[in-house]
Write an enzyme that holds these catalytic residues in place. Structure first.
Site, PDB file in Angstrom:
ATOM      1  N   ASP A  81      43.153  37.988  41.220  1.00 59.17           N
ATOM      2  CA  ASP A  81      41.834  38.608  41.348  1.00 59.17           C
ATOM      3  C   ASP A  81      40.803  37.530  41.683  1.00 59.17           C
ATOM      4  O   ASP A  81      40.750  36.487  41.056  1.00 59.17           O
ATOM      5  CB  ASP A  81      41.485  39.271  40.006  1.00 59.17           C
ATOM      6  CG  ASP A  81      40.233  40.128  40.080  1.00 59.17           C
ATOM      7  OD1 ASP A  81      39.577  40.301  39.043  1.00 59.17           O
ATOM      8  OD2 ASP A  81      39.907  40.603  41.192  1.00 59.17           O
ATOM      9  N   HIS A  82      40.011  37.774  42.731  1.00 61.30           N
ATOM     10  CA  HIS A  82      38.926  36.862  43.115  1.00 61.30           C
ATOM     11  C   HIS A  82      39.396  35.425  43.338  1.00 61.30           C
ATOM     12  O   HIS A  82      38.886  34.501  42.725  1.00 61.30           O
ATOM     13  CB  HIS A  82      37.788  36.873  42.081  1.00 61.30           C
ATOM     14  CG  HIS A  82      37.019  38.134  42.092  1.00 61.30           C
ATOM     15  ND1 HIS A  82      36.150  38.485  43.105  1.00 61.30           N
ATOM     16  CD2 HIS A  82      37.016  39.175  41.232  1.00 61.30           C
ATOM     17  CE1 HIS A  82      35.614  39.668  42.848  1.00 61.30           C
ATOM     18  NE2 HIS A  82      36.129  40.122  41.713  1.00 61.30           N
ATOM     19  N   ASP A 103      38.440  35.969  48.001  1.00 59.10           N
ATOM     20  CA  ASP A 103      37.082  36.514  47.954  1.00 59.10           C
ATOM     21  C   ASP A 103      36.140  35.592  48.714  1.00 59.10           C
ATOM     22  O   ASP A 103      35.581  34.658  48.146  1.00 59.10           O
ATOM     23  CB  ASP A 103      36.629  36.668  46.497  1.00 59.10           C
ATOM     24  CG  ASP A 103      35.202  37.240  46.428  1.00 59.10           C
ATOM     25  OD1 ASP A 103      34.701  37.452  45.312  1.00 59.10           O
ATOM     26  OD2 ASP A 103      34.594  37.459  47.508  1.00 59.10           O
ATOM     27  N   HIS A 210      35.615  47.183  43.148  1.00 60.31           N
ATOM     28  CA  HIS A 210      35.446  46.249  42.026  1.00 60.31           C
ATOM     29  C   HIS A 210      34.300  46.756  41.148  1.00 60.31           C
ATOM     30  O   HIS A 210      33.542  47.643  41.544  1.00 60.31           O
ATOM     31  CB  HIS A 210      35.109  44.850  42.550  1.00 60.31           C
ATOM     32  CG  HIS A 210      36.303  44.104  43.078  1.00 60.31           C
ATOM     33  ND1 HIS A 210      36.751  42.933  42.525  1.00 60.31           N
ATOM     34  CD2 HIS A 210      37.157  44.395  44.082  1.00 60.31           C
ATOM     35  CE1 HIS A 210      37.822  42.509  43.185  1.00 60.31           C
ATOM     36  NE2 HIS A 210      38.084  43.373  44.133  1.00 60.31           N
TER      37      HIS A 210
END
Ligand SMILES: O=C(COP(=O)(O)O)N(O)CCCOP(=O)(O)O
Ligand SMILES: [Zn+2]
Length: 307
Positions: A81-82, A103, A210
């Site tokens: 994630d990210h 990201d 998100h």
């Protein structure tokens, strides 16, 4: 087994439902999520942020997810994630992750494209799928002028160009959500016209939401009742999430609702059992709360039970 999200998203898109992406940081959180997935026979995305890697160390999280798969036989996506840069995405691909997010949303458009392409190349060569982000999640300062919010939300035309030029597998869009428990000062609002435009211009292409926690009031109240102080917390109403799931959103990120459920449960347990000091008791209560929250999300928001 460890799977990519490719087939999961195709089925979700066609079925008009979404798959839950739940952030994991320790054993009890992973166990709670996976028990719920098992009971509801639902696909699961377990996602690890940079903060989680720092907190638990990557090897512990990887082994815990492997244990969850061995224990349940569920198809599970292990997702970064990210991911901030190419290096952390590469490290996770090399570490056996089946999906990574790069990201690049804080960079200008061309730079976001360049870094995303670099990750897509590396990941696709190794059978790993990639999520990117275009547009910035709304900041907490809700009273940002409309024009500024417009400037930060995902531009549908740019989204088409971005997907075509990067070959990315899914795209996180900014339509009014933000991370954490304080998403709106006024009435919760998502830009569904914008979402509809993006879906029309990218038919069949999986979108990601998100900052999608609801911040359920009963959990905020329970946290506050047992010593917490989380005033004015507000999230995305579950009706809006269900609507988004039917409009091309295939992955819905949930972290804050898990945190609130676990925190409320641990606070309550400790307040009601002052003489108890066995971590298995209060962490066990937290684990149960995670499981119930994930079951609730799967059945009442995502619609991916039995899929
Ligand atoms: O979209 C979300 C969660 O949204 P939510 O806050 O609405 O649950 N995420 O990507 C989770 C981000 C968690 O990062 P960190 O571990 O650094 O705190
Ligand atoms: Zn996020």
């Amino acid at each position: 087994p460890l799977v990519t999200s490719k087939e999961m998203f195709q089925k979700a898109y066609e079925g008009g439902y979404a798959v839950g992406a739940f952030n994991v940081n320790n054993m009890e959180i992973i166990q709670g999520i996976v028990e719920a997935g098992k009971e509801e026979n639902a696909p699961l995305i377990l996602q690890v942020s940079a903060g989680a890697r720092k907190y638990a160390k990557p090897v512990y999280l990887r082994k815990l997810v492997e244990a969850a798969i061995e224990d349940t036989g569920l198809p599970i996506v292990l997702h970064l994630d990210h991911g901030e840069n190419f290096e952390i995405c590469k490290a996770c691909v090399d570490d056996g992750f089946t999906s990574v997010m790069i990201d690049g949303s804080k960079h200008p458009f061309e730079e976001n494209i360049a870094i995303t392409k670099q990750v897509v190349e590396y990941a696709h060569e190794r059978g790993v799928v990639v999520e990117a982000e275009l547009g910035k999640l709304a900041g907490i300062e809700d009273n940002v002028k409309v024009t500024e919010r417009e400037a930060t939300f995902t531009d549908p035309d740019q989204a088409v160009e971005f997907v075509e030029r990067t070959g990315v597998d899914s795209l996180a869009v900014a339509i009014g959500t933000s991370h954490g428990a304080y998403k709106f000062k006024g009435e919760p609002k998502l830009d569904f016209e914008r979402l509809e435009k993006i879906t029309k211009m990218l038919p069949g292409f999986p979108l990601v939401l998100h900052g999608a926690s609801t911040v359920l009031p009963e959990f905020v109240e329970s946290c506050n009742k047992y010593g917490g102080s989380i005033p004015g917390a507000k999230g995305v109403p579950e009706e809006m999430l269900k609507k988004a799931a039917g409009m091309g959103v295939c992955k819905i990120n949930i972290d804050t609702d898990l945190r609130l459920a676990m925190t409320a449960s641990v606070r309550k347990y400790l307040a009601e059992n002052p003489s108890e000091f066995d971590p298995r008791k209060y962490l066990g209560a937290g684990r149960d709360a995670i499981k119930e929250m994930v079951r609730h999300k799967i059945k009442n928001v995502l619609g991916c039970n039995g899929k």
